[in-house]
Design a protein around this motif. Sequence first.
Motif, PDB file in Angstrom:
ATOM      1  N   VAL A 301     -15.151 -53.056 -22.851  1.00  0.00           N
ATOM      2  CA  VAL A 301     -15.920 -52.384 -21.799  1.00  0.00           C
ATOM      3  C   VAL A 301     -15.891 -50.869 -21.961  1.00  0.00           C
ATOM      4  N   ASP A 302     -14.917 -50.373 -22.696  1.00  0.00           N
ATOM      5  CA  ASP A 302     -14.826 -48.937 -22.934  1.00  0.00           C
ATOM      6  C   ASP A 302     -15.502 -48.511 -24.246  1.00  0.00           C
ATOM      7  N   GLU A 303     -16.264 -49.413 -24.844  1.00  0.00           N
ATOM      8  CA  GLU A 303     -16.951 -49.118 -26.100  1.00  0.00           C
ATOM      9  C   GLU A 303     -18.452 -48.978 -25.876  1.00  0.00           C
ATOM     10  N   ALA A 304     -19.137 -48.617 -26.957  1.00  0.00           N
ATOM     11  CA  ALA A 304     -20.591 -48.491 -26.931  1.00  0.00           C
ATOM     12  C   ALA A 304     -21.228 -49.602 -27.756  1.00  0.00           C
ATOM     13  N   VAL A 305     -22.482 -49.897 -27.448  1.00  0.00           N
ATOM     14  CA  VAL A 305     -23.252 -50.850 -28.241  1.00  0.00           C
ATOM     15  C   VAL A 305     -23.237 -50.369 -29.700  1.00  0.00           C
ATOM     16  N   PRO A 306     -22.865 -51.214 -30.651  1.00  0.00           N
ATOM     17  CA  PRO A 306     -22.751 -50.741 -32.033  1.00  0.00           C
ATOM     18  C   PRO A 306     -24.089 -50.304 -32.619  1.00  0.00           C
ATOM     19  N   THR A 307     -24.023 -49.341 -33.491  1.00  0.00           N
ATOM     20  CA  THR A 307     -25.215 -48.913 -34.222  1.00  0.00           C
ATOM     21  C   THR A 307     -25.350 -49.770 -35.477  1.00  0.00           C
ATOM     22  N   PRO A 308     -26.536 -49.855 -36.061  1.00  0.00           N
ATOM     23  CA  PRO A 308     -26.695 -50.652 -37.285  1.00  0.00           C
ATOM     24  C   PRO A 308     -25.726 -50.256 -38.379  1.00  0.00           C
ATOM     25  N   ASP A 309     -25.443 -48.963 -38.500  1.00  0.00           N
ATOM     26  CA  ASP A 309     -24.542 -48.496 -39.550  1.00  0.00           C
ATOM     27  C   ASP A 309     -23.117 -49.025 -39.379  1.00  0.00           C
ATOM     28  N   GLU A 310     -22.763 -49.383 -38.142  1.00  0.00           N
ATOM     29  CA  GLU A 310     -21.415 -49.889 -37.884  1.00  0.00           C
ATOM     30  C   GLU A 310     -21.293 -51.384 -38.166  1.00  0.00           C
ATOM     31  N   LEU A 311     -22.401 -52.032 -38.432  1.00  0.00           N
ATOM     32  CA  LEU A 311     -22.426 -53.483 -38.617  1.00  0.00           C
ATOM     33  C   LEU A 311     -22.538 -53.852 -40.093  1.00  0.00           C
ATOM     34  N   GLN A 312     -22.099 -55.079 -40.395  1.00  0.00           N
ATOM     35  CA  GLN A 312     -22.316 -55.613 -41.729  1.00  0.00           C
ATOM     36  C   GLN A 312     -23.818 -55.814 -41.942  1.00  0.00           C
ATOM     37  N   PRO A 313     -24.297 -55.628 -43.163  1.00  0.00           N
ATOM     38  CA  PRO A 313     -25.739 -55.818 -43.421  1.00  0.00           C
ATOM     39  C   PRO A 313     -26.274 -57.153 -42.917  1.00  0.00           C
ATOM     40  N   SER A 314     -25.476 -58.207 -43.029  1.00  0.00           N
ATOM     41  CA  SER A 314     -25.934 -59.531 -42.593  1.00  0.00           C
ATOM     42  C   SER A 314     -26.086 -59.629 -41.081  1.00  0.00           C
ATOM     43  N   ASP A 315     -25.403 -58.731 -40.337  1.00  0.00           N
ATOM     44  CA  ASP A 315     -25.464 -58.771 -38.875  1.00  0.00           C
ATOM     45  C   ASP A 315     -26.566 -57.880 -38.298  1.00  0.00           C
ATOM     46  N   ARG A 316     -27.197 -57.070 -39.131  1.00  0.00           N
ATOM     47  CA  ARG A 316     -28.155 -56.095 -38.618  1.00  0.00           C
ATOM     48  C   ARG A 316     -29.460 -56.715 -38.098  1.00  0.00           C
ATOM     49  N   PRO A 330     -28.701 -48.657 -29.452  1.00  0.00           N
ATOM     50  CA  PRO A 330     -27.504 -48.453 -30.264  1.00  0.00           C
ATOM     51  C   PRO A 330     -26.772 -47.193 -29.823  1.00  0.00           C
ATOM     52  N   GLY A 331     -25.454 -47.302 -29.682  1.00  0.00           N
ATOM     53  CA  GLY A 331     -24.659 -46.167 -29.248  1.00  0.00           C
ATOM     54  C   GLY A 331     -24.571 -45.991 -27.746  1.00  0.00           C
ATOM     55  N   GLN A 332     -25.276 -46.820 -26.975  1.00  0.00           N
ATOM     56  CA  GLN A 332     -25.237 -46.729 -25.515  1.00  0.00           C
ATOM     57  C   GLN A 332     -23.933 -47.320 -24.985  1.00  0.00           C
ATOM     58  N   ALA A 333     -23.300 -46.654 -24.060  1.00  0.00           N
ATOM     59  CA  ALA A 333     -22.088 -47.193 -23.437  1.00  0.00           C
ATOM     60  C   ALA A 333     -22.439 -48.447 -22.650  1.00  0.00           C
ATOM     61  N   ILE A 334     -21.611 -49.477 -22.772  1.00  0.00           N
ATOM     62  CA  ILE A 334     -21.878 -50.705 -22.015  1.00  0.00           C
ATOM     63  C   ILE A 334     -21.497 -50.508 -20.542  1.00  0.00           C
ATOM     64  N   ALA A 335     -20.458 -49.735 -20.283  1.00  0.00           N
ATOM     65  CA  ALA A 335     -20.097 -49.431 -18.896  1.00  0.00           C
ATOM     66  C   ALA A 335     -21.231 -48.643 -18.256  1.00  0.00           C
ATOM     67  N   GLY A 336     -21.577 -49.044 -17.055  1.00  0.00           N
ATOM     68  CA  GLY A 336     -22.655 -48.366 -16.349  1.00  0.00           C
ATOM     69  C   GLY A 336     -24.005 -49.033 -16.465  1.00  0.00           C
ATOM     70  N   VAL A 337     -24.126 -50.067 -17.307  1.00  0.00           N
ATOM     71  CA  VAL A 337     -25.393 -50.791 -17.408  1.00  0.00           C
ATOM     72  C   VAL A 337     -25.672 -51.485 -16.076  1.00  0.00           C
ATOM     73  N   PRO A 338     -26.838 -51.277 -15.465  1.00  0.00           N
ATOM     74  CA  PRO A 338     -27.139 -51.877 -14.156  1.00  0.00           C
ATOM     75  C   PRO A 338     -27.252 -53.407 -14.244  1.00  0.00           C
ATOM     76  N   ILE A 339     -26.829 -54.063 -13.178  1.00  0.00           N
ATOM     77  CA  ILE A 339     -26.833 -55.520 -13.083  1.00  0.00           C
ATOM     78  C   ILE A 339     -27.707 -55.948 -11.903  1.00  0.00           C
ATOM     79  N   ASP A 340     -28.379 -57.101 -12.039  1.00  0.00           N
ATOM     80  CA  ASP A 340     -29.184 -57.651 -10.944  1.00  0.00           C
ATOM     81  C   ASP A 340     -28.523 -58.839 -10.260  1.00  0.00           C
ATOM     82  N   VAL A 341     -27.910 -59.720 -11.079  1.00  0.00           N
ATOM     83  CA  VAL A 341     -27.351 -60.978 -10.574  1.00  0.00           C
ATOM     84  C   VAL A 341     -25.928 -61.139 -11.100  1.00  0.00           C
TER      85      VAL A 341
END
Length: 474
Positions: A301-316, A330-341
Motif C-alpha cells: 500500500v506504500d508503493e506505486a503502480v509499477p512502470t513498464p521498465d520495472e517489470l519483466q518484458p513478459s509482464d509488460r 504507471p508510477g501512480q501511488a496506490i494509496a489515495g485511489v478513490p473507491i466506490d464500493v
Amino acid sequence: MSSGTLYDKVWELHRVAELPGGSTQLFIGLHLIHEVTSPQAFAALDDKDLAVRCPERTVATVDHIVPTTSQARPFADPLAEEMLSTLERNCARHDITLHGLGSGRQGIVHVIAPELGLTQPGMTVACGDSHTSTHGAFGAIAFGIGTSQVRDVLASQSLAMNKLKVRRIWVDNQLSPGVFAKDLILHVIRTLGVKAGVGHAYEFAGPAIDALSMEERMTLCNMAIEGGARCGYVNPDQVTFDYLAGRPAAPSGDAWERAVTWWRSLASDQDASFDDEVRFDAAAIAPTVTWGITPGQGIGVDEAVPTPDELQPSDRPIAEEAYRYMDLAPGQAIAGVPIDVCFIGSCTNGRLSDLKAAAAVARGRHVAEGIKAFVVPGSEQVARAAEAEGLDAVFRAAGFEWREPGCSMCLAMNPDRLEGRQISASSSNRNFKGRQGSASGRTLLMSPAMVAAAAVTGTVTDVRSLVATDAVSG
C-alpha cells in the motif's frame, strides 16, 4: 508410513489404481457440492441410469446464487430459484445431506465444511469450485474440479488425476500488526507469479505459518490456486486439532485421541524431499493491494503502480492492458485511489476473524460519503456468532450494510454487482475483468481490515495509519 511430504502420504493412502494413460485413480474422501456445478453432473448420472456411489461422503449447500438482502422464497430471480430447487430435488433423490437456507448451517461451501468439522487432516477433498484449495489448511489435499469430474466423483467416489510436484513456501518471522494472511498470499503471488504453481502443490510452512490461526491458514490456501497451484496445504498441528475439537463431524471420545495421533503422523517429515522451495520474510510484508487485472499484479500500500521498465518484458503486455482497464498510471501511488464500493466477505475472507478485523477499523468511524459498503458473513453460523459479539451493530453504526450469508459480489452470480466503471475494494480472491458483475467494473483486492479502512476514508488507505491513530487515542 514411509518418509515424505504430507502430499505424498495422503496421495498414497488414497491411490486406488494406476491408469493406462499414466494418471492415478484417486479415492475422494469428501465431496462438496453446490447449486452451480452440480445440476449437469446429476443429469449425466440420470442419462446413464447411475446412482450416487457414496452419498454419505457428499455434502451440499447453496451459496453462489443466493441473494444477500432477502433470502425469502421464491427468489426474485427465477433462474436462481430453479437452480436451488434442482439442488434440493437432487439431494433428496440421492439421500445427500443438504445444508439449506435457514438450516443454521448454510453458507459458502468452503466456510461451512471446516466449521462443521467435515474437513479433516489426511483427507482428499473435491468440489466443483476452484477455491476448494481452502481445505488444505487442515492438512488435506483439496482440489477444485469441473462439472464432468463432479459427475465422476458422484458416480465412483474417485478421480483420475496426475500427481503434482510439491513446492514448499517457507515463511520466516511473523506478520506485523495490520498485516494479515491475505497480504501474505498476495505477496507470494506477486513475487512468484500467477503461473508459477502450475503442476505443483504448495506446502506453506515456517514460523510465520505456524503462528497463523486456522482461519488465516484457510485464507492462505484458498488463494494458492491464484498462484497457479492445483492445491495448497499446511501441515496439521495443535492449532488444527484445537479448531476441530468438538465440532459436529469431528471424532469424539477415544476416537478423537486415535485421530490426533494419526493426524500428527501425516505431517511432512523433517527429511522430506521437496521439488522446490521458496523463502519469504513475513516481517518485510506490508498491507498489499492489487492494482491490475490478475491477483499477481499487487503492490504494498506504500508503493506505486509499477512502470513498464520495472517489470519483466513478459509482464509488460498485461501491465499495459491493466493500466488502460484500471485507469491507473504507471508510477501512480496506490494509496489515495478513490473507491466506490467496499465488499467484505467471500470464501477467502468471510469468516468471524475477518469480520472482527474489519469491525475493529470500523468501530467509532463512519463510511465516507458516497461509498457503498457492505458485509456478507460466510455462513449462517458466522452471522450468528458475529451478531452475538455485536459486530453487526458496529458495522451498522458505521454505515455498513449487514447482509445474509452467501458468495455475494465475489462472483456476482446474484444481485450483488458492480455497476459500470465502479471501482471496488474487495476482500475476495479475483480481480479479473468483469469478475464482480460489471463488464467494465474494477476490483482492488485487499484484506478485510484494508477494505474497512477504504470504506471509512473513501480511498485506498494504509490500515496501519488508522490502527496507530486508535492506539494513540486509546
